[in-house]
Design a protein around this motif. Structure first.
Motif, mmCIF file in Angstrom:
data_model
loop_
_atom_site.group_PDB
_atom_site.id
_atom_site.type_symbol
_atom_site.label_atom_id
_atom_site.label_comp_id
_atom_site.label_asym_id
_atom_site.label_seq_id
_atom_site.Cartn_x
_atom_site.Cartn_y
_atom_site.Cartn_z
ATOM 1 N N UNK A 70 -11.038 28.528 58.134
ATOM 2 C CA UNK A 70 -10.602 28.759 56.752
ATOM 3 C C UNK A 70 -11.762 29.121 55.827
ATOM 4 N N UNK A 71 -12.992 29.163 56.360
ATOM 5 C CA UNK A 71 -14.148 29.563 55.563
ATOM 6 C C UNK A 71 -15.078 28.436 55.182
ATOM 7 N N UNK A 72 -14.638 27.168 55.323
ATOM 8 C CA UNK A 72 -15.534 26.056 55.006
ATOM 9 C C UNK A 72 -16.690 26.018 55.991
ATOM 10 N N UNK A 73 -17.823 25.517 55.536
ATOM 11 C CA UNK A 73 -19.024 25.470 56.367
ATOM 12 C C UNK A 73 -18.924 24.329 57.373
ATOM 13 N N UNK A 74 -19.432 24.558 58.584
ATOM 14 C CA UNK A 74 -19.438 23.499 59.590
ATOM 15 C C UNK A 74 -20.586 22.521 59.362
ATOM 16 N N UNK A 75 -21.640 22.955 58.697
ATOM 17 C CA UNK A 75 -22.797 22.092 58.470
ATOM 18 C C UNK A 75 -22.433 20.973 57.511
ATOM 19 N N UNK A 98 -17.010 16.999 46.650
ATOM 20 C CA UNK A 98 -16.053 16.395 45.727
ATOM 21 C C UNK A 98 -14.721 17.105 45.909
ATOM 22 N N UNK A 99 -13.666 16.541 45.348
ATOM 23 C CA UNK A 99 -12.357 17.201 45.453
ATOM 24 C C UNK A 99 -12.342 18.527 44.702
ATOM 25 N N UNK A 100 -13.155 18.635 43.650
ATOM 26 C CA UNK A 100 -13.208 19.882 42.874
ATOM 27 C C UNK A 100 -14.054 20.942 43.574
ATOM 28 N N UNK A 101 -15.097 20.512 44.279
ATOM 29 C CA UNK A 101 -16.006 21.455 44.956
ATOM 30 C C UNK A 101 -16.222 20.981 46.392
ATOM 31 N N UNK A 102 -15.444 21.545 47.323
ATOM 32 C CA UNK A 102 -15.541 21.180 48.731
ATOM 33 C C UNK A 102 -16.126 22.367 49.509
ATOM 34 N N UNK A 103 -17.300 22.130 50.124
ATOM 35 C CA UNK A 103 -17.970 23.174 50.893
ATOM 36 C C UNK A 103 -17.797 22.977 52.399
ATOM 37 N N UNK A 104 -17.560 21.725 52.826
ATOM 38 C CA UNK A 104 -17.323 21.424 54.238
ATOM 39 C C UNK A 104 -16.222 20.373 54.314
ATOM 40 N N UNK A 105 -15.591 20.209 55.471
ATOM 41 C CA UNK A 105 -14.488 19.247 55.538
ATOM 42 C C UNK A 105 -14.929 17.790 55.490
ATOM 43 N N UNK A 107 -27.884 31.176 52.311
ATOM 44 C CA UNK A 107 -27.080 32.380 52.110
ATOM 45 C C UNK A 107 -27.368 33.421 53.186
ATOM 46 N N UNK A 108 -28.610 33.520 53.630
ATOM 47 C CA UNK A 108 -28.971 34.475 54.668
ATOM 48 C C UNK A 108 -28.525 34.010 56.050
ATOM 49 N N UNK A 109 -28.427 32.704 56.254
ATOM 50 C CA UNK A 109 -28.092 32.151 57.562
ATOM 51 C C UNK A 109 -26.596 31.974 57.780
ATOM 52 N N UNK A 110 -25.805 31.860 56.711
ATOM 53 C CA UNK A 110 -24.369 31.635 56.863
ATOM 54 C C UNK A 110 -23.682 32.823 57.524
ATOM 55 N N UNK A 111 -22.755 32.521 58.423
ATOM 56 C CA UNK A 111 -21.961 33.562 59.074
ATOM 57 C C UNK A 111 -21.122 34.264 58.011
ATOM 58 N N UNK A 112 -20.882 35.560 58.171
ATOM 59 C CA UNK A 112 -20.089 36.273 57.166
ATOM 60 C C UNK A 112 -18.638 35.792 57.169
ATOM 61 N N UNK A 113 -17.972 35.974 56.050
ATOM 62 C CA UNK A 113 -16.561 35.620 55.949
ATOM 63 C C UNK A 113 -15.726 36.651 56.696
ATOM 64 N N UNK A 154 -10.526 34.160 55.806
ATOM 65 C CA UNK A 154 -11.393 33.090 55.318
ATOM 66 C C UNK A 154 -11.553 33.204 53.808
ATOM 67 N N UNK A 155 -11.782 32.070 53.180
ATOM 68 C CA UNK A 155 -11.974 32.027 51.731
ATOM 69 C C UNK A 155 -13.372 31.484 51.441
ATOM 70 N N UNK A 156 -14.027 32.071 50.456
ATOM 71 C CA UNK A 156 -15.370 31.635 50.068
ATOM 72 C C UNK A 156 -15.327 30.216 49.521
#
Length: 194
Positions: free
Chosen positions: A52-57, A80-87, A138-144, A148-150
């Motif tokens: 779904x686009x969330x980061x695994x790290x 946080x619930x407002x800003x979730x970057x990974x599960x 930003x350079x290391x993250x896999x492309x969307x 997938x959602x940013x």
């Protein structure tokens, strides 16, 4: 005058030279036609994403601790619930790899508990500027990929972390459920028998 043993020794030495003289050359035309790299070649690192686009790290910093060259810097932060970057509870707020130090040993991959860090076959990382050899998150993250959602966004593959991770085994786009089990010779209908 030389004796026969000395002459034979010098002829033996030239034998190696003459044997290589008539062999096919192995010079490659690198910039114009590079040779393909081995499939398991360790090149540039990639930080992977969930479907779904969330980061695994999860920002655990185990890769940084495992790095013998001290080439990885990770700074974790809380989701946080407002800003979730990974599960999970945390994510990598800052992630950097210094390729001027990295020895491409792959110990960081072994230390990663979520398999978020992998290595690609990309090897052309040379630069004149040492600062450009420090790759940021930003350079290391896999492309969307499509679908997938940013991040940041809520988890889309389940309500809880357990649903998210267990559900990822049978996510859309993969039929890994039955095929993965068959690969290891396990019949899901027979408990504990191979």
């Amino acid at each position: 005058m030389r004796d026969v043993g000395e002459i034979l020794d010098s002829v033996k030495g030239f034998g190696v030279t003459f044997s290589h003289l008539f062999r096919k050359t192995v010079t490659t035309e690198y910039p114009k036609r590079p040779d393909p790299v081995a499939p398991r070649y360790h090149g540039r690192h990639i930080l992977n994403r969930h479907p779904d686009g969330l980061e695994k790290c999860i920002g655990c910093e185990l890769c940084a601790w495992a790095c013998p060259a001290d080439a990885i810097y990770v700074e974790g932060a809380d989701n946080t619930d407002e800003a979730r970057y990974s599960p999970g509870e945390r994510y990598a707020k800052t992630y950097q790899i210094n390729y001027a130090r990295c020895i491409f040993c792959g110990l960081c991959l072994e230390a990663c508990p979520t398999r978020s860090l992998t290595m690609s076959n990309e090897f052309e990382l040379a630069s004149d500027d040492r600062r450009s050899l420090i790759f940021t998150k930003e350079q290391l993250l896999a492309p969307l990929l499509p679908g997938m959602e940013q991040p940041p966004h809520p988890m889309q593959l389940g309500e809880t972390e357990q649903d998210y991770y267990l559900g990822s085994l049978t996510n859309p786009g993969t039929s890994a459920g039955a095929e993965h089990v068959e690969t290891f010779g396990v019949d899901p209908t027979r408990e504990g028998r191979a």
